[in-house]
Write a protein that holds these residues in place. Structure first.
Motif, PDB file in Angstrom:
ATOM      1  N   THR A 104     -10.818 -30.483  52.983  1.00  0.00           N
ATOM      2  CA  THR A 104     -11.669 -29.529  53.685  1.00  0.00           C
ATOM      3  C   THR A 104     -10.888 -28.236  53.915  1.00  0.00           C
ATOM      4  N   TRP A 105     -11.645 -27.123  53.988  1.00  0.00           N
ATOM      5  CA  TRP A 105     -11.001 -25.823  54.152  1.00  0.00           C
ATOM      6  C   TRP A 105     -11.928 -24.903  54.934  1.00  0.00           C
ATOM      7  N   SER A 106     -11.361 -23.889  55.528  1.00  0.00           N
ATOM      8  CA  SER A 106     -12.136 -22.979  56.369  1.00  0.00           C
ATOM      9  C   SER A 106     -12.894 -21.918  55.571  1.00  0.00           C
ATOM     10  N   GLU A 107     -12.430 -21.612  54.376  1.00  0.00           N
ATOM     11  CA  GLU A 107     -13.041 -20.565  53.568  1.00  0.00           C
ATOM     12  C   GLU A 107     -13.626 -21.144  52.289  1.00  0.00           C
ATOM     13  N   LYS A 108     -14.709 -20.559  51.852  1.00  0.00           N
ATOM     14  CA  LYS A 108     -15.334 -20.974  50.604  1.00  0.00           C
ATOM     15  C   LYS A 108     -14.566 -20.327  49.448  1.00  0.00           C
ATOM     16  N   LEU A 109     -14.144 -21.131  48.497  1.00  0.00           N
ATOM     17  CA  LEU A 109     -13.467 -20.623  47.312  1.00  0.00           C
ATOM     18  C   LEU A 109     -14.455 -20.602  46.157  1.00  0.00           C
ATOM     19  N   ASP A 110     -14.207 -19.740  45.186  1.00  0.00           N
ATOM     20  CA  ASP A 110     -15.074 -19.667  44.009  1.00  0.00           C
ATOM     21  C   ASP A 110     -14.753 -20.793  43.044  1.00  0.00           C
ATOM     22  N   VAL A 111     -15.792 -21.397  42.479  1.00  0.00           N
ATOM     23  CA  VAL A 111     -15.590 -22.397  41.441  1.00  0.00           C
ATOM     24  C   VAL A 111     -14.885 -21.727  40.272  1.00  0.00           C
ATOM     25  N   SER A 138     -18.473 -27.365  48.297  1.00  0.00           N
ATOM     26  CA  SER A 138     -19.736 -27.684  48.973  1.00  0.00           C
ATOM     27  C   SER A 138     -19.556 -27.541  50.480  1.00  0.00           C
ATOM     28  N   ASP A 139     -20.668 -27.369  51.166  1.00  0.00           N
ATOM     29  CA  ASP A 139     -20.623 -27.365  52.627  1.00  0.00           C
ATOM     30  C   ASP A 139     -20.209 -28.758  53.079  1.00  0.00           C
ATOM     31  N   ASN A 140     -19.426 -28.830  54.123  1.00  0.00           N
ATOM     32  CA  ASN A 140     -18.970 -30.112  54.646  1.00  0.00           C
ATOM     33  C   ASN A 140     -19.909 -30.542  55.773  1.00  0.00           C
ATOM     34  N   GLU A 144     -16.489 -30.553  62.034  1.00  0.00           N
ATOM     35  CA  GLU A 144     -16.538 -30.469  63.489  1.00  0.00           C
ATOM     36  C   GLU A 144     -16.171 -29.079  63.984  1.00  0.00           C
ATOM     37  N   ASP A 145     -15.524 -28.285  63.116  1.00  0.00           N
ATOM     38  CA  ASP A 145     -15.190 -26.910  63.462  1.00  0.00           C
ATOM     39  C   ASP A 145     -15.086 -26.081  62.190  1.00  0.00           C
ATOM     40  N   GLU A 146     -14.796 -24.797  62.345  1.00  0.00           N
ATOM     41  CA  GLU A 146     -14.723 -23.870  61.220  1.00  0.00           C
ATOM     42  C   GLU A 146     -13.610 -24.217  60.234  1.00  0.00           C
ATOM     43  N   GLN A 147     -12.556 -24.865  60.710  1.00  0.00           N
ATOM     44  CA  GLN A 147     -11.417 -25.187  59.855  1.00  0.00           C
ATOM     45  C   GLN A 147     -11.772 -26.153  58.741  1.00  0.00           C
ATOM     46  N   ASP A 148     -12.868 -26.889  58.901  1.00  0.00           N
ATOM     47  CA  ASP A 148     -13.281 -27.892  57.918  1.00  0.00           C
ATOM     48  C   ASP A 148     -14.673 -27.594  57.376  1.00  0.00           C
ATOM     49  N   ALA A 149     -15.070 -26.334  57.326  1.00  0.00           N
ATOM     50  CA  ALA A 149     -16.438 -25.956  56.960  1.00  0.00           C
ATOM     51  C   ALA A 149     -16.809 -26.298  55.515  1.00  0.00           C
ATOM     52  N   TYR A 150     -15.811 -26.298  54.609  1.00  0.00           N
ATOM     53  CA  TYR A 150     -16.102 -26.511  53.187  1.00  0.00           C
ATOM     54  C   TYR A 150     -15.275 -27.660  52.637  1.00  0.00           C
ATOM     55  N   LEU A 151     -15.855 -28.352  51.671  1.00  0.00           N
ATOM     56  CA  LEU A 151     -15.144 -29.392  50.932  1.00  0.00           C
ATOM     57  C   LEU A 151     -14.766 -28.801  49.581  1.00  0.00           C
ATOM     58  N   ILE A 152     -13.464 -28.711  49.337  1.00  0.00           N
ATOM     59  CA  ILE A 152     -12.931 -28.101  48.124  1.00  0.00           C
ATOM     60  C   ILE A 152     -12.397 -29.213  47.215  1.00  0.00           C
ATOM     61  N   ARG A 153     -12.757 -29.158  45.941  1.00  0.00           N
ATOM     62  CA  ARG A 153     -12.244 -30.124  44.955  1.00  0.00           C
ATOM     63  C   ARG A 153     -11.455 -29.347  43.900  1.00  0.00           C
ATOM     64  N   LEU A 154     -10.236 -29.805  43.655  1.00  0.00           N
ATOM     65  CA  LEU A 154      -9.353 -29.156  42.684  1.00  0.00           C
ATOM     66  C   LEU A 154      -9.058 -30.082  41.515  1.00  0.00           C
ATOM     67  N   ASP A 155      -8.940 -29.505  40.339  1.00  0.00           N
ATOM     68  CA  ASP A 155      -8.414 -30.206  39.169  1.00  0.00           C
ATOM     69  C   ASP A 155      -7.033 -29.631  38.889  1.00  0.00           C
TER      70      ASP A 155
END
Length: 190
Positions: A104-111, A138-140, A144-155
């Protein structure tokens, strides 16, 4: 129902993570040119050899293995602290394997965003560096707070073989500990 096939085991773990966004991974040196290539390769080779040797030591003398493991952790912590000042890693829960991770991350990253990633594997403070691409964002729903707003998947891409070996061994050892803990918990509840 289609069975999912993965190349590597995946585990849920706590890691220290830092990354840098980059425009083009082709122009980025895999290890930021911060450490001499020979020194880095030698350190990774020693780490892999040490892990293999510790299996035998642990079987013969668990107390000695514990002391040696603590010494190795201290050395790795000192080594990784050289990079901590510039990277400011963040402790994160992550689902990780040798070919990628989700966190999880606070900022949305570009695919397809290119990244240089530093992972500090716990509890040994082993540094693994790799190039990566954002595979999905994706949105998480569990945030529970802004620090975990997005779910980021990396290859992970073009990971140095020695780093990948360290990561594979970490995942396998952590998975073994988790399975033993689960089994012990089940036995104690009976």
């Amino acid at each position: 129902m289609q069975q999912e096939r993965r190349r590597y085991f995946r585990i849920d773990d706590e890691i220290a993570l830092s990354f840098t966004l980059v425009d083009d991974l082709q122009k980025v040196e895999p290890d930021h040119q911060q450490m001499d290539e020979d020194t880095r390769e030698y350190h990774m080779s020693l780490e892999v050899q040490l892990r293999h040797a510790m299996v035998d030591v642990r079987a013969q003398s668990p107390k000695l293995a514990h002391v040696l493991d603590l010494m190795n952790q201290k050395i790795n912590l000192l080594r990784s602290s050289e990079n901590l000042h510039e990277n400011h890693p963040t402790m994160k829960s992550a689902n990780i394997s040798a070919c990628g991770m989700a966190f999880t991350w606070s900022e949305k990253l570009d695919v397809n965003q290119a990244l240089m990633v530093n992972l500090y594997l716990q509890p040994h403070h082993e540094l693994v560096r790799t190039k990566a691409y954002v595979a999905a964002v994706s949105d998480n729903p569990e945030a529970e707070d802004e620090q975990d707003a997005y779910l980021i998947r990396l290859d992970f891409v073009e990971m140095n073989q020695a780093y990948q070996e360290i990561l594979i061994q970490h995942v396998v050892q952590r998975q073994g500990r988790q399975l033993r803990q689960r089994r012990d918990d089940e036995e104690s509840s009976e």
